[in-house]
Design a protein around this motif. Sequence first.
Motif, mmCIF file in Angstrom:
data_model
loop_
_atom_site.group_PDB
_atom_site.id
_atom_site.type_symbol
_atom_site.label_atom_id
_atom_site.label_comp_id
_atom_site.label_asym_id
_atom_site.label_seq_id
_atom_site.Cartn_x
_atom_site.Cartn_y
_atom_site.Cartn_z
ATOM 1 N N PHE A 26 1.150 -1.146 0.304
ATOM 2 C CA PHE A 26 0.024 0.029 0.031
ATOM 3 C C PHE A 26 1.255 1.012 -0.279
ATOM 4 C CE2 PHE A 26 0.268 -1.015 4.784
ATOM 5 C CZ PHE A 26 0.837 -0.203 4.787
ATOM 6 N N LEU A 27 0.387 2.727 -0.563
ATOM 7 C CA LEU A 27 1.103 3.591 -0.560
ATOM 8 C C LEU A 27 1.196 4.139 1.048
ATOM 9 C CD1 LEU A 27 -0.347 5.125 -3.944
ATOM 10 C CD2 LEU A 27 1.968 4.270 -2.722
ATOM 11 N N GLY A 28 2.185 4.594 1.316
ATOM 12 C CA GLY A 28 2.084 5.853 3.343
ATOM 13 C C GLY A 28 3.230 6.316 3.224
ATOM 14 N N HIS A 29 3.832 6.126 4.557
ATOM 15 C CA HIS A 29 5.054 7.062 4.555
ATOM 16 C C HIS A 29 5.370 6.613 6.131
ATOM 17 C CE1 HIS A 29 8.302 9.968 5.233
ATOM 18 N NE2 HIS A 29 7.905 10.135 6.201
ATOM 19 N N THR A 30 6.708 6.100 6.397
ATOM 20 C CA THR A 30 6.741 6.073 8.228
ATOM 21 C C THR A 30 7.565 7.098 8.291
ATOM 22 O OG1 THR A 30 6.773 3.381 7.821
ATOM 23 C CG2 THR A 30 7.670 4.161 9.958
ATOM 24 N N VAL A 45 -1.792 6.877 18.748
ATOM 25 C CA VAL A 45 -2.567 6.805 17.318
ATOM 26 C C VAL A 45 -3.494 8.010 17.755
ATOM 27 C CG1 VAL A 45 -4.921 5.979 17.026
ATOM 28 C CG2 VAL A 45 -2.976 4.384 16.755
ATOM 29 N N ASN A 46 -4.589 8.270 19.220
ATOM 30 C CA ASN A 46 -5.261 9.208 19.260
ATOM 31 C C ASN A 46 -4.839 10.639 18.990
ATOM 32 O OD1 ASN A 46 -7.436 6.861 18.873
ATOM 33 N ND2 ASN A 46 -6.422 6.172 21.454
ATOM 34 N N LYS A 47 -3.518 10.606 20.245
ATOM 35 C CA LYS A 47 -3.454 12.262 20.457
ATOM 36 C C LYS A 47 -2.264 12.687 19.786
ATOM 37 C CE LYS A 47 -4.814 11.486 25.062
ATOM 38 N NZ LYS A 47 -4.324 11.461 26.143
ATOM 39 N N SER A 48 -1.043 12.017 19.257
ATOM 40 C CA SER A 48 -0.010 12.268 19.017
ATOM 41 C C SER A 48 -0.114 11.940 17.555
ATOM 42 C CB SER A 48 1.223 11.463 19.390
ATOM 43 O OG SER A 48 1.669 11.249 20.165
ATOM 44 N N TYR A 49 -0.972 10.995 17.147
ATOM 45 C CA TYR A 49 -1.405 10.931 15.516
ATOM 46 C C TYR A 49 -2.525 11.751 14.598
ATOM 47 C CZ TYR A 49 3.900 10.659 14.455
ATOM 48 O OH TYR A 49 5.182 10.791 14.713
ATOM 49 N N SER A 50 -3.423 11.801 15.473
ATOM 50 C CA SER A 50 -4.757 12.600 15.494
ATOM 51 C C SER A 50 -5.405 11.312 14.623
ATOM 52 C CB SER A 50 -4.920 13.438 14.838
ATOM 53 O OG SER A 50 -4.286 14.753 15.679
ATOM 54 N N ASN A 51 -5.201 10.342 14.673
ATOM 55 C CA ASN A 51 -6.294 8.624 14.137
ATOM 56 C C ASN A 51 -5.393 8.832 12.838
ATOM 57 O OD1 ASN A 51 -7.326 7.721 16.685
ATOM 58 N ND2 ASN A 51 -8.783 9.747 15.845
ATOM 59 N N LEU A 52 -4.637 9.023 12.471
ATOM 60 C CA LEU A 52 -3.511 9.059 11.173
ATOM 61 C C LEU A 52 -3.473 7.245 10.786
ATOM 62 C CD1 LEU A 52 -2.204 12.251 10.240
ATOM 63 C CD2 LEU A 52 -4.593 11.487 9.027
ATOM 64 N N THR A 53 -3.065 6.958 11.953
ATOM 65 C CA THR A 53 -2.379 5.334 11.827
ATOM 66 C C THR A 53 -3.144 4.428 13.293
ATOM 67 O OG1 THR A 53 -0.395 4.050 12.120
ATOM 68 C CG2 THR A 53 -0.872 5.938 13.893
ATOM 69 N N THR A 54 -3.387 3.441 13.007
ATOM 70 C CA THR A 54 -4.159 2.462 13.907
ATOM 71 C C THR A 54 -3.379 1.849 14.849
ATOM 72 O OG1 THR A 54 -4.339 0.943 12.114
ATOM 73 C CG2 THR A 54 -5.627 1.877 12.078
ATOM 74 N N LEU A 58 1.141 -0.225 13.945
ATOM 75 C CA LEU A 58 2.345 0.347 15.179
ATOM 76 C C LEU A 58 2.174 -1.254 16.078
ATOM 77 C CD1 LEU A 58 0.709 3.044 17.400
ATOM 78 C CD2 LEU A 58 2.475 3.583 15.390
ATOM 79 N N GLU A 59 1.661 -2.269 15.642
ATOM 80 C CA GLU A 59 1.516 -3.618 15.693
ATOM 81 C C GLU A 59 2.422 -3.923 14.699
ATOM 82 O OE1 GLU A 59 -1.365 -4.776 17.602
ATOM 83 O OE2 GLU A 59 -0.972 -5.359 19.217
ATOM 84 N N GLN A 60 2.606 -4.060 13.782
ATOM 85 C CA GLN A 60 2.553 -4.585 12.332
ATOM 86 C C GLN A 60 3.918 -4.139 12.613
ATOM 87 O OE1 GLN A 60 0.253 -4.369 9.405
ATOM 88 N NE2 GLN A 60 1.772 -4.825 7.552
ATOM 89 N N PHE A 61 3.993 -2.560 12.686
ATOM 90 C CA PHE A 61 5.057 -2.599 12.132
ATOM 91 C C PHE A 61 6.888 -1.786 13.148
ATOM 92 C CE2 PHE A 61 2.707 -1.257 8.594
ATOM 93 C CZ PHE A 61 3.466 -1.553 7.584
ATOM 94 N N ASN A 62 6.311 -2.534 14.707
ATOM 95 C CA ASN A 62 6.903 -2.182 15.508
ATOM 96 C C ASN A 62 7.369 -3.343 16.367
ATOM 97 O OD1 ASN A 62 7.882 0.402 15.765
ATOM 98 N ND2 ASN A 62 5.601 0.910 15.428
ATOM 99 N N VAL A 74 12.217 4.993 19.996
ATOM 100 C CA VAL A 74 11.830 5.215 19.010
ATOM 101 C C VAL A 74 10.711 4.103 17.705
ATOM 102 C CG1 VAL A 74 12.151 6.470 16.560
ATOM 103 C CG2 VAL A 74 13.873 6.598 17.971
ATOM 104 N N LEU A 75 9.447 4.630 17.463
ATOM 105 C CA LEU A 75 8.596 4.079 17.021
ATOM 106 C C LEU A 75 8.035 4.562 15.781
ATOM 107 C CD1 LEU A 75 5.294 4.105 19.705
ATOM 108 C CD2 LEU A 75 7.282 2.151 19.237
ATOM 109 N N ASN A 76 7.934 3.274 14.876
ATOM 110 C CA ASN A 76 7.890 3.421 12.879
ATOM 111 C C ASN A 76 6.418 3.973 13.461
ATOM 112 O OD1 ASN A 76 10.396 3.117 11.939
ATOM 113 N ND2 ASN A 76 9.368 1.039 12.697
ATOM 114 N N VAL A 77 5.414 5.026 12.663
ATOM 115 C CA VAL A 77 4.822 5.421 13.144
ATOM 116 C C VAL A 77 4.271 5.491 11.347
ATOM 117 C CG1 VAL A 77 2.828 7.051 13.265
ATOM 118 C CG2 VAL A 77 4.212 6.477 15.140
ATOM 119 N N THR A 78 3.690 4.331 10.952
ATOM 120 C CA THR A 78 3.011 4.534 9.398
ATOM 121 C C THR A 78 1.577 4.929 9.440
ATOM 122 O OG1 THR A 78 4.413 2.828 9.050
ATOM 123 C CG2 THR A 78 2.997 3.025 7.250
ATOM 124 N N VAL A 79 1.868 5.853 8.574
ATOM 125 C CA VAL A 79 0.836 7.009 7.659
ATOM 126 C C VAL A 79 0.225 6.418 6.331
ATOM 127 C CG1 VAL A 79 -0.626 9.357 7.392
ATOM 128 C CG2 VAL A 79 0.683 8.653 9.459
#
Length: 148
Positions: A26-30, A45-54, A58-62, A74-79
């Motif tokens: 899929f198309l995204g950015h980490t 997910v809710n506060k730092s990234y305003s629901n732009l990820t799930t 987060l579990e899948q990419f960390n 550091v966490l990888n946050v994929t959007v």
Amino acid sequence: MGSSDSVQAFIRINISFPCNCIKDEFLGHTFHCNIESGDTYASIVNKSYSNLTTINWLEQFNSYTATNISDDGVLNVTVSCLCGDSSISKDYGLFITYPLRAGDILESIARESNIATDMLRRYNIDVDFYAGTGFVYVPGKDTFISLS
């Protein structure tokens, strides 16, 4: 008086980022997010990234599970992002990944973005615009890029 290092809560800001193919799926950015003591996947997910990820992403990419996040690191946050669909319109080459909040509806997003409701629906076929969670893609135009 605000600080130049902070953003007022509950306002929307647009941040440009490149859209790449992630794992050929899929198309995204980490983004990389510094973990602070007390962070949870839900707070990120809710506060730092305003629901732009799930939480699932987060579990899948960390390597951390949702119940065992380090107090630092550091966490990888994929959007997710969208690069457009010329069969819908050749006029748009820029898309805003727009997180839905309670109270957002198709008509208010269209009005705020100056985009026809039909165009929003065509780029977001399976989206429930009235759910108050998730995100939609809002087509836009970059005044610096010619699409011709």
